[in-house]
Motif scaffolding. Structure first.
Motif, short mmCIF file in Angstrom:
data_model
loop_
_atom_site.label_atom_id
_atom_site.label_comp_id
_atom_site.label_asym_id
_atom_site.label_seq_id
_atom_site.Cartn_x
_atom_site.Cartn_y
_atom_site.Cartn_z
N VAL A 266 -11.57 -14.56 -0.27
CA VAL A 266 -12.10 -15.60 -1.15
C VAL A 266 -12.77 -16.73 -0.37
N ILE A 267 -12.14 -17.20 0.69
CA ILE A 267 -12.67 -18.39 1.36
C ILE A 267 -13.28 -18.12 2.73
N GLY A 268 -13.30 -16.89 3.13
CA GLY A 268 -13.96 -16.56 4.39
C GLY A 268 -12.97 -16.27 5.49
N PRO A 269 -13.48 -15.88 6.64
CA PRO A 269 -12.60 -15.48 7.75
C PRO A 269 -11.58 -16.56 8.09
N LEU A 270 -10.32 -16.13 8.13
CA LEU A 270 -9.22 -17.04 8.42
C LEU A 270 -8.56 -16.73 9.77
N GLY A 271 -9.19 -15.87 10.55
CA GLY A 271 -8.63 -15.54 11.86
C GLY A 271 -7.38 -14.68 11.78
N LEU A 272 -7.35 -13.71 10.87
CA LEU A 272 -6.17 -12.88 10.66
C LEU A 272 -6.10 -11.67 11.58
N LEU A 273 -7.14 -11.41 12.37
CA LEU A 273 -7.15 -10.23 13.24
C LEU A 273 -5.94 -10.19 14.19
N PRO A 274 -5.59 -11.28 14.86
CA PRO A 274 -4.42 -11.19 15.74
C PRO A 274 -3.14 -10.79 15.00
N ALA B 122 -2.56 3.58 9.94
CA ALA B 122 -3.90 3.93 9.44
C ALA B 122 -4.47 2.77 8.62
N TRP B 123 -3.63 2.15 7.78
CA TRP B 123 -4.09 1.03 6.97
C TRP B 123 -4.50 -0.15 7.86
N TYR B 124 -3.69 -0.47 8.86
CA TYR B 124 -4.04 -1.58 9.76
C TYR B 124 -5.32 -1.29 10.54
N ASP B 125 -5.52 -0.04 10.94
CA ASP B 125 -6.77 0.31 11.63
C ASP B 125 -7.97 0.04 10.72
N GLU B 126 -7.85 0.42 9.45
CA GLU B 126 -8.93 0.16 8.50
C GLU B 126 -9.11 -1.33 8.26
N ALA B 127 -8.00 -2.06 8.16
CA ALA B 127 -8.07 -3.50 7.93
C ALA B 127 -8.72 -4.22 9.12
N VAL B 128 -8.37 -3.83 10.33
CA VAL B 128 -8.98 -4.43 11.52
C VAL B 128 -10.48 -4.17 11.51
N LYS B 129 -10.86 -2.96 11.19
CA LYS B 129 -12.28 -2.61 11.14
C LYS B 129 -13.00 -3.47 10.09
N ARG C 290 -0.90 -7.53 15.69
CA ARG C 290 0.53 -7.66 15.97
C ARG C 290 1.34 -6.75 15.05
N ARG C 291 0.99 -6.76 13.79
CA ARG C 291 1.71 -5.93 12.83
C ARG C 291 1.50 -4.44 13.11
N ARG C 292 0.28 -4.07 13.46
CA ARG C 292 0.01 -2.68 13.79
C ARG C 292 0.85 -2.25 14.99
N ALA C 293 0.94 -3.12 15.99
CA ALA C 293 1.72 -2.81 17.19
C ALA C 293 3.20 -2.60 16.85
N ARG C 294 3.73 -3.40 15.94
CA ARG C 294 5.14 -3.23 15.54
C ARG C 294 5.36 -1.89 14.86
N HIS C 295 4.41 -1.49 14.01
CA HIS C 295 4.54 -0.17 13.37
C HIS C 295 4.39 0.95 14.41
#
Length: 178
Positions: free
Chosen positions: A105-113, A166-173, A117-122
Motif C-alpha cells: 500500500v505505501i511502498g517499499p518498507l525495507g522488508l527484504l532482510p 518456496a514462498w519466501y523465494d517468490e516473496a524476495v523476488k 532472515r525468515r527464509r534462513a530459519r526455515h
C-alpha cells in the motif's frame, strides 16, 4: 489440543521420568508442539491428580526424588476420547503478512532482510528435519506401522518447511522488483 494429550502420547510410547520425558519431548513432539520443562512438570502433576497417570520412585534414582510416570487406564481413555474429536484447522496469524500488505500500500518498507532472515530459519529447520530423516528412517530400514506414521509426521514438517522456503523465494523476488 492440550499439553496433557501430547504428554499422554509420549508416555504411552515410553514410561519416563519427568526429566527424560522433557528431553524426549524436545526432540520429537516439541517440533510441532512446544512446552517448557516447567510446563511439562506442572502438567504431569495435574494429570496425576486427575488419575490419568501415576508416578513411582525410579528404582535407579538412588537418593534423588526422580519418579517414573506411567499412563493409567483413565489416561488412555482420555487420549482415545480426545483423538476421536475433530481437530480444528490451524489459522495463519502472522504479523509479517500485515507488514507485506502495508508494503504493497505505501511502498517499499525495507522488508527484504526480514524475508531473508525468515527464509534462513526455515532452511535451518528443513536441514534439521532432513538430518533426522537420514538418521531415523534410512532407506531399507525397519518399516512397522508405527515407524511409517512417525516418518509421515516428519514428512509433514519437511513439506511445511519446503513450502515456506518456496514462498519466501517468490516473496524476495517480488519485493526485489523495481
Amino acid at each position: 489440543m492440550s499439553l496433557a494429550h501430547a504428554l499422554l502420547t509420549s508416555l504411552l510410547e515410553q514410561p519416563s521420568s519427568g526429566y527424560d520425558l522433557a528431553r524426549r519431548f524436545d526432540k520429537s513432539i516439541g517440533h510441532f508442539w512446544q512446552a517448557t520443562h516447567q510446563q511439562i512438570y506442572r502438567e504431569l502433576g495435574r494429570m496425576e491428580n486427575a488419575g490419568w497417570i501415576q508416578s513411582e520412585p525410579d528404582p535407579e534414582a538412588g537418593r534423588t526424588r526422580k519418579r517414573t510416570y506411567l499412563v493409567l487406564p483413565a489416561g488412555r481413555d482420555e487420549l482415545m476420547r480426545w483423538a476421536a474429536e475433530a481437530a480444528p484447522l490451524p489459522e495463519l496469524r502472522d504479523e509479517f503478512m500485515v507488514r507485506l500488505r502495508a508494503d504493497a500500500v505505501i511502498g517499499p518498507l525495507g522488508l527484504l532482510p526480514e524475508l531473508q532472515r525468515r527464509r534462513a530459519r526455515h532452511a535451518d529447520k528443513l536441514r534439521a528435519y532432513r538430518a533426522i530423516e537420514a538418521r531415523d528412517f534410512p532407506a531399507g530400514g525397519e518399516s512397522t506401522r508405527q515407524r511409517r506414521i512417525h516418518h509421515l509426521i516428519l514428512k509433514a514438517g519437511i513439506q511445511y518447511e519446503q513450502g515456506w522456503i518456496a514462498w519466501y523465494d517468490e516473496a524476495v523476488k517480488t519485493l526485489s522488483e523495481v
